[in-house]
Structures are given as C-alpha cells and as structure tokens.
Design an enzyme around this catalytic site. Sequence first.
Site, PDB file in Angstrom:
ATOM      1  N   HIS A  89       0.844  -1.194   0.000  1.00  0.00           N
ATOM      2  CA  HIS A  89       0.000   0.000   0.000  1.00  0.00           C
ATOM      3  C   HIS A  89       0.879   1.244   0.000  1.00  0.00           C
ATOM      4  CE1 HIS A  89      -3.119  -2.804   0.926  1.00  0.00           C
ATOM      5  NE2 HIS A  89      -2.646  -3.056   2.133  1.00  0.00           N
ATOM      6  N   GLU A 135      -1.857  -0.406   8.298  1.00  0.00           N
ATOM      7  CA  GLU A 135      -2.830  -1.300   8.899  1.00  0.00           C
ATOM      8  C   GLU A 135      -2.177  -2.205   9.938  1.00  0.00           C
ATOM      9  OE1 GLU A 135      -4.292  -3.251   5.423  1.00  0.00           O
ATOM     10  OE2 GLU A 135      -2.580  -4.607   5.258  1.00  0.00           O
ATOM     11  N   HIS A 156       3.375  -7.463   1.792  1.00  0.00           N
ATOM     12  CA  HIS A 156       2.742  -8.378   2.742  1.00  0.00           C
ATOM     13  C   HIS A 156       1.698  -9.248   2.042  1.00  0.00           C
ATOM     14  CE1 HIS A 156       0.128  -4.829   2.559  1.00  0.00           C
ATOM     15  NE2 HIS A 156      -0.865  -5.655   2.819  1.00  0.00           N
ATOM     16  N   ARG A 206      -1.368  -4.698  -6.246  1.00  0.00           N
ATOM     17  CA  ARG A 206      -1.174  -6.143  -6.290  1.00  0.00           C
ATOM     18  C   ARG A 206       0.111  -6.442  -7.052  1.00  0.00           C
ATOM     19  NH1 ARG A 206      -5.833  -7.707  -8.838  1.00  0.00           N
ATOM     20  NH2 ARG A 206      -6.994  -7.545  -6.895  1.00  0.00           N
TER      21      ARG A 206
END
Length: 349
Positions: A105, A122, A180, A200
């Site tokens: 991200h 996150e 991740h 992605r």
Amino acid sequence: MQSALYPLKFLPLYKNVIWGGNKLKQYGFNYEPLPNCGELWALSSVEGRESVIANGFLADNTLNEAIEIYMGDLVGDKVFNRFGTEFPLLFKIIDAAKDLSIQVHPDDDLAKKRGMPCGKTEMWYVMQADPGARLISGFRRDTEPEEYRAALAAGHLEDLLHAEQPQDGDIFFIPAGRVHALGKGLMVAEIQQTSDCTYRIYDYNRRDADGNLRQLHTEEAMDAIDFSGIRGHANTQYQARRNESTTVAACPYFTTRLIPFDTPMRKNLEEVDSFVVYMCVEGIAAVKSMETIVPMHVGECVLVPAAADSVELFCEGPAKLLEVTVDTDGWDDPAKTDNDWVAQFIGNK
C-alpha cells in the site's frame, strides 16, 4: 434539537472474493447467497460501502450521516476538523481460505500525488490460524530494486520475502510500504486507514470469474515499496494481562489496545479527545456508556462517541476486545507534518 448520542453498533457488510472462506458462519453471520465471504466490513466510511447504524434512534442512517450531524461530539473535535464526515478508520474481519495476493500500500505522500486522499497503514490481530498457516511481512533482508524486479520476473519473489507461521493472538503491524500477504487458513481482524488502495504485486497466476488473469500493479508498486529487511520477527512482542489494557499498536492513524477480561471493567474517557471503537475478537461482551448498553459478539464493533466521559465493559465468560482510538497529540505541533510522522509499535521494526 439533537437527541442525545449513545454507543453505536453497525450492520455487517460482506465482500465475496475468490480466496474467501466460510468461517464467519460459526459466529452467526449469514451472508447468503455469497458462496464465500472473504471480508466482513464491521465499520466503514469508504464511499459506496458506508456502515449503517443498527441500534437506537439513528438506526438505518449511515455512519457518515451521523458524523455530519454530531461532528466532534461523535468523533472528537480534532478528528472532525481533519477528516470531516469521513470516519478515518476501517475495521474488517478477513477469512482467507486461499492465499491472498502479495501486495503493498502507498503512504500518504504517494497516495496524494496519485490523486487519492490518503495511504494505507494497517494492523492484523490473528483470531484463528490453521496448523501450518503462514503470512508474509516484508523482505528477509535489505533488497535492491533491481534484485526485486529480477525475482518477480522469474517467479521467485517469495524467495526474497519474510514469512512466518502465526499463532492465535499474534499481532502484525503493517506500515504503508511493507510488502505483505495473508496465507490460507488465517482469519484476522484488520484495522486500517480509510483507504481501499492496494497495489497487487503477485497473484499466483490466478484468474477471475471471467477467466482473465487478475490485474497486477507492477510499476505503480515500485515507488511504494520499502525494500528494507525485517530484523527478527515481524510480529508485535507484547504481554497482555487479564482485566487490563495493553497497547499493541501506536501510530499517527490509530492506537490499539488489547483487553482480555473476565470481570466488569470501567474506563475513564474524560481525557480522550477521540471516539473509541471496541471490536470483539473473542467471546461475548457488552459496552455500556451514556446510559446505553450495547451487546456484541465476535466480529462486531461498537463506536463510543467522543463526548462520553466513561465506559463500562462486561462479558459472558472470558472475552477479548480491541480498543481503538486516535491519538491527536502532536497534530497541532507546527514542527510536525504528515511527512515527519514515523509509525511506531510495540515490537520489531
């Protein structure tokens, strides 16, 4: 005249994905006719997927509509001044029956350069891990971009990445920029910035429902990736004590505390300049504040307004809650900007 605020509970939002499972049914969630629910959005302000309030006189209104009415009384004055009617955090339960794509991200700076409101930092709380389940968090060692490109082109990207076999209760902080992926057999609670931006990187050559290879974002990801290696373990090191709050993640976007408890608890909120969200990750619990009691079970969130002075927590047998706030200290420091913030957490960097 506005009616008095109270703790808010929300209707679940379900998302069908090709890697999703059906573990959420054990907690009473019914997402028929979806064949597999990979994501339950427990609390969301994402445009087009705003959470709907489930209790009290505000029932059937969206969270965003409630913020528009109650502003700082609901989310905190500093939070409202910064984010307006958009709630700054997104709460999910993820059920991975298959491996998720390897992804990254962007941070706030890169996201804003590309026309998005914010990046995406996150954290994961592992609710349940099947034997042998694994996840990816970062690189095994410092890696050069050219080495990364070569491994990706050759199909050997995983050789460069740091993998772990998590256990129930493990916590992983995933700052923006960290490559991740969740592996099959994991169910996690995820707390993140309100952003649905994902680059992605690799998806095991999977195809979508129409038989097409899923889109990759190879070039977009290059500027987002932090190529530094993980030192030690990627999971947060913490020691929780029953009937106490333990801080397990702290960054500019959210502060998360784990509360395992088996007896009633009372917390003073007078000094908290923020909403407080309680997310149930084990057992059956209830939140009482502002003369209102709200029951909750695994996968549900209760939002306690910033105007609340205190909160009481109850449980039916042992339970675990994640308590999430926004720490606004430092936001008014003229010497600090978003670029100066460094995400910090309890554990290894």
